[in-house]
Write an enzyme that holds these catalytic residues in place. Structure first.
Site, PDB file in Angstrom:
ATOM      1  N   TYR A  15       0.817  -1.205   0.000  1.00  0.00           N
ATOM      2  CA  TYR A  15       0.000   0.000   0.000  1.00  0.00           C
ATOM      3  C   TYR A  15       0.852   1.256   0.000  1.00  0.00           C
ATOM      4  CZ  TYR A  15       1.078   1.165   4.843  1.00  0.00           C
ATOM      5  OH  TYR A  15       1.735   1.548   5.984  1.00  0.00           O
ATOM      6  N   LEU A  66      11.490   1.282   6.444  1.00  0.00           N
ATOM      7  CA  LEU A  66      10.855   1.775   5.230  1.00  0.00           C
ATOM      8  C   LEU A  66      11.563   3.079   4.873  1.00  0.00           C
ATOM      9  CD1 LEU A  66       8.410   1.292   3.257  1.00  0.00           C
ATOM     10  CD2 LEU A  66       7.400   3.237   4.438  1.00  0.00           C
TER      11      LEU A  66
HETATM   12  N1  PMP Z   1       8.196   3.945   8.417  1.00  0.00           N
HETATM   13  C1  PMP Z   1       7.048   3.243   8.463  1.00  0.00           C
HETATM   14  C2  PMP Z   1       7.048   1.905   9.116  1.00  0.00           C
HETATM   15  C3  PMP Z   1       5.858   3.793   7.916  1.00  0.00           C
HETATM   16  O1  PMP Z   1       4.711   3.094   7.951  1.00  0.00           O
HETATM   17  C4  PMP Z   1       5.892   5.087   7.353  1.00  0.00           C
HETATM   18  C5  PMP Z   1       4.649   5.729   6.820  1.00  0.00           C
HETATM   19  N2  PMP Z   1       4.167   5.107   5.712  1.00  0.00           N
HETATM   20  C6  PMP Z   1       7.116   5.773   7.317  1.00  0.00           C
HETATM   21  C7  PMP Z   1       8.246   5.175   7.855  1.00  0.00           C
HETATM   22  C8  PMP Z   1       7.218   7.151   6.699  1.00  0.00           C
HETATM   23  O2  PMP Z   1       7.138   7.064   5.299  1.00  0.00           O
HETATM   24  P1  PMP Z   1       6.635   8.265   4.403  1.00  0.00           P
HETATM   25  O3  PMP Z   1       7.505   9.439   4.707  1.00  0.00           O
HETATM   26  O4  PMP Z   1       6.814   7.770   3.013  1.00  0.00           O
HETATM   27  O5  PMP Z   1       5.206   8.507   4.760  1.00  0.00           O
END
Ligand code: PMP
Length: 276
Positions: A31, A200
């Protein structure tokens, strides 16, 4: 509400999810959440590219191109008149009788729909608190998988402790938050965990790294320990929805001066200016 289903926009009432969709039985999908500011989608390229990468990593075939998906998401934003908020989109491997292994000919199933929320300004100005929690997740945290059970459990633990975020610790190293990336500032140097299978690679994280470098701040993608986190001058977390969120207390210990620090304010302002 209008919903994107694969390549078609439909009314929510007309959209049904099959009980044998593998997203339900196995969390077998990936997602994204992309932000919309004043009707304009933000960092769409980064989110859609990461989505395609996540799908590829788990061997899901998508039935549209990167450009088609981007156009469909823009159309969905227009159809729903989203002003402030975002689009949630997910794809599952598809529908099949329940068994763990899968058939590569399954038709993957995408849905996308709007989320409505605004910038968490008050919290960004005051700062929030966090707790540390063991990072007991699998070792492919680079994939934005639908399997968020442990993240959900630890976010709830944080909330039960009146904290905004749970910060993961693996082998004494700070990896990331349950839904955010973590930065510390020590002696003027910004630090965050390197992009690897342990985190991530946040789109906000990547934007912040670029903004810091472009503006001649010292930034290091290095591992740091829980002791370094607690002894940092400043701590902040980043994400699409939180942007830059200052952390002023962790595990009931005050961080730095116990208020939003200058280095956090500087990168917050750079990000807000960049967003425009
Ligand atoms: N780490 C995790 C585990 C997340 O779920 C998210 C949010 N999706 C992020 C980091 C931050 O990612 P982003 O800046 O792409 O929203």
């Amino acid at each position: 509400m209008k919903v994107l289903v694969n390549n078609t926009i439909e009314s929510r009432e007309n959209v049904a999810i099959d009980i044998e969709d593998r997203g339900y039985q196995f969390g077998d999908g990936v997602y994204e959440v992309v932000r919309v500011y004043e009707g304009e989608v933000y960092e769409l390229d980064g989110h859609v590219e990461r989505f395609f990468r996540s799908a590829q990593e788990i061997d899901i075939t998508l039935s549209y191109t990167v450009n088609e998906l981007k156009e469909n998401i823009k159309a969905l934003i227009a159809e729903n008149n989203v002003v402030d908020g975002g689009i949630y989109f997910q794809v599952t491997r598809g529908v099949s009788p329940r068994k763990h292994s899968y058939d590569r000919t399954l038709a993957s199933h995408l849905i996308a729909y709007p989320l409505y929320f605004t910038r968490p300004k008050e919290k960004q100005l005051s700062g929030v608190t966090a707790i540390t929690v063991d990072d007991l997740r699998w070792l492919r945290c680079d994939i934005k998988s639908l399997n968020l059970l442990y993240n959900v459990m630890m976010k709830q633990k944080a909330q039960d402790n009146k904290a905004f975020e749970g910060i993961f610790v693996r082998d004494d190293v700070i990896t990331e938050g349950t839904s955010t990336n973590v930065f510390i500032v020590k002696d003027g140097v910004y630090k965050t965990h390197p992009a690897s299978n342990m985190i991530l690679n946040g789109i906000t994280r990547q934007r912040i790294l670029s903004l810091l470098s472009e503006n001649n701040f010292t930034v290091e993608e290095v591992k740091f320990t829980k002791a370094e986190l607690l002894a940092a001058d400043e701590v902040f977390i980043t994400s699409t929805t939180s942007e830059v969120m200052p952390i002023i207390e962790i595990d009931n210990q005050i961080i730095g001066q116990g208020q939003v620090g200058d280095k956090t304010k500087q990168i917050y302002n750079l990000l807000i200016n960049y967003i425009g």
